[in-house]
Design a protein around this motif. Structure first.
Motif, PDB file in Angstrom:
ATOM      1  N   HIS A  94       8.591   2.673   9.273  1.00  0.00           N
ATOM      2  CA  HIS A  94       8.177   1.283   9.110  1.00  0.00           C
ATOM      3  C   HIS A  94       9.424   0.415   9.074  1.00  0.00           C
ATOM      4  N   PRO A  95       9.413  -0.750   9.748  1.00  0.00           N
ATOM      5  CA  PRO A  95      10.652  -1.552   9.824  1.00  0.00           C
ATOM      6  C   PRO A  95      11.048  -2.215   8.518  1.00  0.00           C
ATOM      7  N   ALA A  96      10.114  -2.353   7.569  1.00  0.00           N
ATOM      8  CA  ALA A  96      10.415  -3.037   6.304  1.00  0.00           C
ATOM      9  C   ALA A  96       9.682  -2.356   5.156  1.00  0.00           C
ATOM     10  N   PRO A  97       9.970  -1.082   4.897  1.00  0.00           N
ATOM     11  CA  PRO A  97       9.145  -0.341   3.937  1.00  0.00           C
ATOM     12  C   PRO A  97       9.294  -0.786   2.500  1.00  0.00           C
ATOM     13  N   LYS A  98      10.372  -1.494   2.166  1.00  0.00           N
ATOM     14  CA  LYS A  98      10.576  -1.888   0.775  1.00  0.00           C
ATOM     15  C   LYS A  98      10.441  -3.390   0.556  1.00  0.00           C
ATOM     16  N   ALA A  99       9.886  -4.121   1.498  1.00  0.00           N
ATOM     17  CA  ALA A  99       9.666  -5.553   1.309  1.00  0.00           C
ATOM     18  C   ALA A  99       8.712  -5.775   0.134  1.00  0.00           C
ATOM     19  N   ARG A 100       8.975  -6.819  -0.621  1.00  0.00           N
ATOM     20  CA  ARG A 100       8.180  -7.104  -1.813  1.00  0.00           C
ATOM     21  C   ARG A 100       7.647  -8.534  -1.808  1.00  0.00           C
ATOM     22  N   GLY A 101       7.313  -9.042  -0.638  1.00  0.00           N
ATOM     23  CA  GLY A 101       6.656 -10.334  -0.568  1.00  0.00           C
ATOM     24  C   GLY A 101       7.572 -11.534  -0.542  1.00  0.00           C
ATOM     25  N   THR A 108       4.393  -2.935   3.298  1.00  0.00           N
ATOM     26  CA  THR A 108       4.292  -2.387   4.656  1.00  0.00           C
ATOM     27  C   THR A 108       3.399  -3.289   5.493  1.00  0.00           C
ATOM     28  N   ASN A 109       2.183  -2.847   5.859  1.00  0.00           N
ATOM     29  CA  ASN A 109       1.411  -3.605   6.855  1.00  0.00           C
ATOM     30  C   ASN A 109       0.381  -4.571   6.289  1.00  0.00           C
ATOM     31  N   ASP A 110       0.118  -4.513   4.995  1.00  0.00           N
ATOM     32  CA  ASP A 110      -1.042  -5.238   4.480  1.00  0.00           C
ATOM     33  C   ASP A 110      -0.742  -5.966   3.187  1.00  0.00           C
ATOM     34  N   ILE A 111      -1.505  -7.046   2.960  1.00  0.00           N
ATOM     35  CA  ILE A 111      -1.596  -7.626   1.623  1.00  0.00           C
ATOM     36  C   ILE A 111      -2.426  -6.646   0.797  1.00  0.00           C
ATOM     37  N   ARG A 112      -1.918  -6.238  -0.358  1.00  0.00           N
ATOM     38  CA  ARG A 112      -2.510  -5.106  -1.066  1.00  0.00           C
ATOM     39  C   ARG A 112      -3.569  -5.530  -2.083  1.00  0.00           C
ATOM     40  N   ARG A 113      -4.566  -6.206  -1.583  1.00  0.00           N
ATOM     41  CA  ARG A 113      -5.716  -6.521  -2.426  1.00  0.00           C
ATOM     42  C   ARG A 113      -6.727  -5.381  -2.397  1.00  0.00           C
ATOM     43  N   THR A 122       2.363   2.789  15.745  1.00  0.00           N
ATOM     44  CA  THR A 122       3.396   1.830  16.170  1.00  0.00           C
ATOM     45  C   THR A 122       3.533   0.709  15.137  1.00  0.00           C
ATOM     46  N   ASN A 123       4.124   1.020  13.994  1.00  0.00           N
ATOM     47  CA  ASN A 123       4.203   0.027  12.922  1.00  0.00           C
ATOM     48  C   ASN A 123       5.067  -1.174  13.286  1.00  0.00           C
ATOM     49  N   LEU A 124       6.124  -0.967  14.050  1.00  0.00           N
ATOM     50  CA  LEU A 124       6.988  -2.084  14.426  1.00  0.00           C
ATOM     51  C   LEU A 124       6.248  -3.065  15.329  1.00  0.00           C
ATOM     52  N   LEU A 125       5.621  -2.566  16.369  1.00  0.00           N
ATOM     53  CA  LEU A 125       4.887  -3.443  17.288  1.00  0.00           C
ATOM     54  C   LEU A 125       3.659  -4.040  16.622  1.00  0.00           C
ATOM     55  N   LEU A 126       3.030  -3.274  15.735  1.00  0.00           N
ATOM     56  CA  LEU A 126       1.864  -3.789  15.025  1.00  0.00           C
ATOM     57  C   LEU A 126       2.243  -5.003  14.184  1.00  0.00           C
ATOM     58  N   ARG A 127       3.368  -4.899  13.457  1.00  0.00           N
ATOM     59  CA  ARG A 127       3.792  -6.019  12.631  1.00  0.00           C
ATOM     60  C   ARG A 127       4.327  -7.174  13.482  1.00  0.00           C
ATOM     61  N   TRP A 128       5.015  -6.854  14.579  1.00  0.00           N
ATOM     62  CA  TRP A 128       5.570  -7.929  15.404  1.00  0.00           C
ATOM     63  C   TRP A 128       4.467  -8.781  16.012  1.00  0.00           C
ATOM     64  N   THR A 129       3.381  -8.166  16.412  1.00  0.00           N
ATOM     65  CA  THR A 129       2.284  -8.889  17.049  1.00  0.00           C
ATOM     66  C   THR A 129       1.235  -9.369  16.049  1.00  0.00           C
ATOM     67  N   ASN A 130       1.525  -9.158  14.751  1.00  0.00           N
ATOM     68  CA  ASN A 130       0.623  -9.611  13.687  1.00  0.00           C
ATOM     69  C   ASN A 130      -0.780  -9.027  13.807  1.00  0.00           C
ATOM     70  N   ALA A 131      -0.853  -7.793  14.251  1.00  0.00           N
ATOM     71  CA  ALA A 131      -2.146  -7.117  14.282  1.00  0.00           C
ATOM     72  C   ALA A 131      -2.587  -6.801  12.862  1.00  0.00           C
ATOM     73  N   ASP A 132      -3.885  -6.675  12.668  1.00  0.00           N
ATOM     74  CA  ASP A 132      -4.415  -6.289  11.366  1.00  0.00           C
ATOM     75  C   ASP A 132      -3.876  -4.917  10.987  1.00  0.00           C
ATOM     76  N   GLY A 133      -3.484  -4.768   9.720  1.00  0.00           N
ATOM     77  CA  GLY A 133      -2.908  -3.507   9.284  1.00  0.00           C
ATOM     78  C   GLY A 133      -3.819  -2.320   9.466  1.00  0.00           C
ATOM     79  N   ALA A 134      -5.131  -2.556   9.399  1.00  0.00           N
ATOM     80  CA  ALA A 134      -6.082  -1.456   9.579  1.00  0.00           C
ATOM     81  C   ALA A 134      -6.320  -1.133  11.051  1.00  0.00           C
ATOM     82  N   ASP A 135      -5.805  -1.972  11.934  1.00  0.00           N
ATOM     83  CA  ASP A 135      -6.013  -1.779  13.373  1.00  0.00           C
ATOM     84  C   ASP A 135      -4.890  -0.906  13.927  1.00  0.00           C
ATOM     85  N   ALA A 136      -4.964   0.389  13.596  1.00  0.00           N
ATOM     86  CA  ALA A 136      -3.892   1.306  13.988  1.00  0.00           C
ATOM     87  C   ALA A 136      -3.801   1.404  15.509  1.00  0.00           C
ATOM     88  N   ARG A 137      -2.573   1.381  15.993  1.00  0.00           N
ATOM     89  CA  ARG A 137      -2.318   1.567  17.417  1.00  0.00           C
ATOM     90  C   ARG A 137      -1.346   2.730  17.556  1.00  0.00           C
TER      91      ARG A 137
END
Length: 512
Positions: free
Chosen positions: A146-153, A267-272, A485-500
């Motif tokens: 993941h390109p930003a595994p430790k991001a904290r918002g 990572t890919n989602d807002i964790r609600r 493809t976590n990098l491309l998924l985040r770059w294109t702002n795809a939904d985190g649950a929409d695994a590619r």
């Protein structure tokens, strides 16, 4: 077989005085993994890759955890730090996709800065004595792809460090009381009432203090405090500690896990705890628990059930808390639970540090982890997301795996809610690519000459005899595996649950 002197990555050998260098290295490794998997093209020269859109040549050291990135400019190789690597990545992705994105570069930078803050906090903190807690709180690297595994918002470190597992945090919960006519709940939530006492006409609602701070300006929550639907009662008498999932905490004295909403992108989602997931949680968990309970055979796998949730109807997602089984009634007597992800990243007390020959340990590991996941799918249509952070492996006194425990009904898929093909693809990604492949690469690195894949192939082949899983036969001969493809998924702002997924070379097809 002799084990080589092992340092999992170059950055683990850096001294405390090298915090900036170490933070760069921790942050660069998963970003490089993403670049090499999703974007770059290999060249004939070992370690050299071409970024096709911009034509840049990129050279790295190592394979499992790439390090020391260099670019070829002006006829020579030049080292690049994390900041320049982020700019290079953003330029390449813009050229390749035509999509502009300023949020992801900020997240990548934030992830690196978070690592620096964590390194500083760890240098001053006492290392937990409990090996299970050490394993859950060991993940400075985090998701290796993941390109930003430790991001904290994006907030200041002071806002989140007190709640960070990687900083060995432990803290009490805030205790709220919700008026009974405003309570929304499902399942068995009685364990929450042990955290305190609500006044007559109210129900106890524990809250994560970070989430409560994040939602303090919510008009609905402010109104509920003002009109008495919501009360503040103080804090729990005993601290809980956060697991690797950050928003899931363990109460050791109560042997209970509690999972909260956290309005932060991790990572890919807002964790609600999203309403649609909570409303189907009981059915999903019940199906999964039944699948594990029905499984024949000697391997004592366990499912840690999400028993139920409680929240306030006026802030359904923001204040939700989920109750999860602890280890009582599940964990084999005398066994020590350890997070599987920590085995890959490394931590003080890892059973892998005792090995001189991994063959027996690896065979035992596969025997505990693989069969329950395949059986749940084959006989019950349950897709368990058995990735590294959802799997706890219990070991005996000698460090040999004797049990696997799985968790997180939120990620479970049920057939026919998803197609069998989609469910199998998700299972293979989580179990084989995200999980077994990471451990196999670690073993091959630590023990030169070891090929862990024939043992994986043999374990999978055992599940083809009854014909219930024809997918396994195809898996053993397929030239590729699905890589997310976590990098491309985040770059294109795809939904985190929409695994590619993209195809990766399948080491199973080459295993003898």
């Amino acid at each position: 077989m002799d084990r080589v002197d092992f340092k999992p990555t170059v950055f683990t050998a850096l001294t405390r005085g090298d915090t900036d260098e170490a933070a760069d290295a921790y942050a660069a490794a998963p970003l490089l993994n993403c670049l090499l998997r999703e974007v770059a093209e290999p060249t004939p020269e070992p370690g050299v890759h071409r970024l096709p859109a911009g034509g840049t040549l990129l050279r790295v050291r190592g394979t499992r955890r790439p390090a020391e990135p260099e670019v070829f400019t002006g006829g020579a190789w030049r080292r690049v730090g994390h900041a320049e690597l982020v700019r290079l990545t953003a330029d390449e992705l813009f050229r390749a996709t035509g999509v502009a994105n300023t949020a992801l570069p900020a997240e990548m930078t934030g992830s690196r800065d978070a690592v620096a803050a964590l390194l500083g906090a760890r240098a001053k903190a006492a290392v937990p004595e409990d090996p299970y807690r050490r394993s859950e709180q060991s993940l400075l690297l985090g998701h290796p792809y993941h390109p930003a595994p430790k991001a904290r918002g994006g907030g200041p470190a002071a806002d989140w460090l007190p709640y960070a597992p990687e900083a060995y945090a432990a803290f009490p919960l805030d205790l709220l009381a919700v008026r009974e006519d405003a309570v929304a709940e499902d399942g068995d939530t009685r364990a929450l009432d042990a955290f305190g006492e609500a006044p007559p006409g109210y129900r106890l609602l524990p809250a994560h203090p970070w989430q409560l701070a994040l939602t303090q300006d919510s008009p609905r929550i402010r109104a509920a405090f003002a009109d008495g639907r919501l009360l503040r009662l103080g804090r729990t008498a005993r601290p809980l500690w956060p697991t690797a999932a950050i928003r899931t905490l363990y109460a050791p004295e109560d042997d209970l896990f509690v999972k909260f909403s956290l309005d932060v992108r991790i990572t890919n989602d807002i964790r609600r705890l999203w309403r649609h997931d909570l409303l189907k949680a009981r059915a999903t968990d019940a199906a999964t628990a039944a699948a594990f309970a029905a499984r024949p055979g000697p391997a004592p796998a366990a499912w840690l059930s999400d028993r139920g949730y409680r929240t306030a109807d006026f802030a359904f997602e923001e204040l939700a808390v989920l109750v999860r089984d602890g280890f009582a009634g599940h964990l084999l007597p005398g066994a020590t639970p350890l997070l599987a992800a920590a085995l890959v990243e490394g931590f003080d007390g890892s059973p892998l540090d005792r090995l001189t020959d991994p063959a027996d340990w690896w065979a035992a590991y596969l025997r505990q982890v693989v069969p329950p996941v395949l059986a749940a799918f084959a006989h019950h249509g349950v897709v368990v997301e058995a990735h590294l952070q959802n799997t706890v492996v219990a070991v005996d006194a000698a460090g040999l795996p004797v049990q696997a425990l799985f968790r997180d009904a939120e990620g479970v898929k049920l057939l026919p809610g998803v197609t069998r093909a989609a469910g199998w693809e998700r299972l293979v990604y989580c179990l084989v690519v995200n999980h077994l492949a990471e451990l196999a690469a670690l073993l091959a690195e630590r023990f030169p000459g070891t090929d862990p894949w024939p043992a994986v192939r043999a374990e999978l082949r055992r599940h083809t005899a009854d014909g219930a899983l024809p997918e396994v036969t195809a898996l053993l001969t397929s030239p590729t595996l699905p890589g997310k493809t976590n990098l491309l998924l985040r770059w294109t702002n795809a939904d985190g649950a929409d695994a590619r997924y993209l195809p990766l070379p399948n080491p199973l097809s080459a295993a003898s």
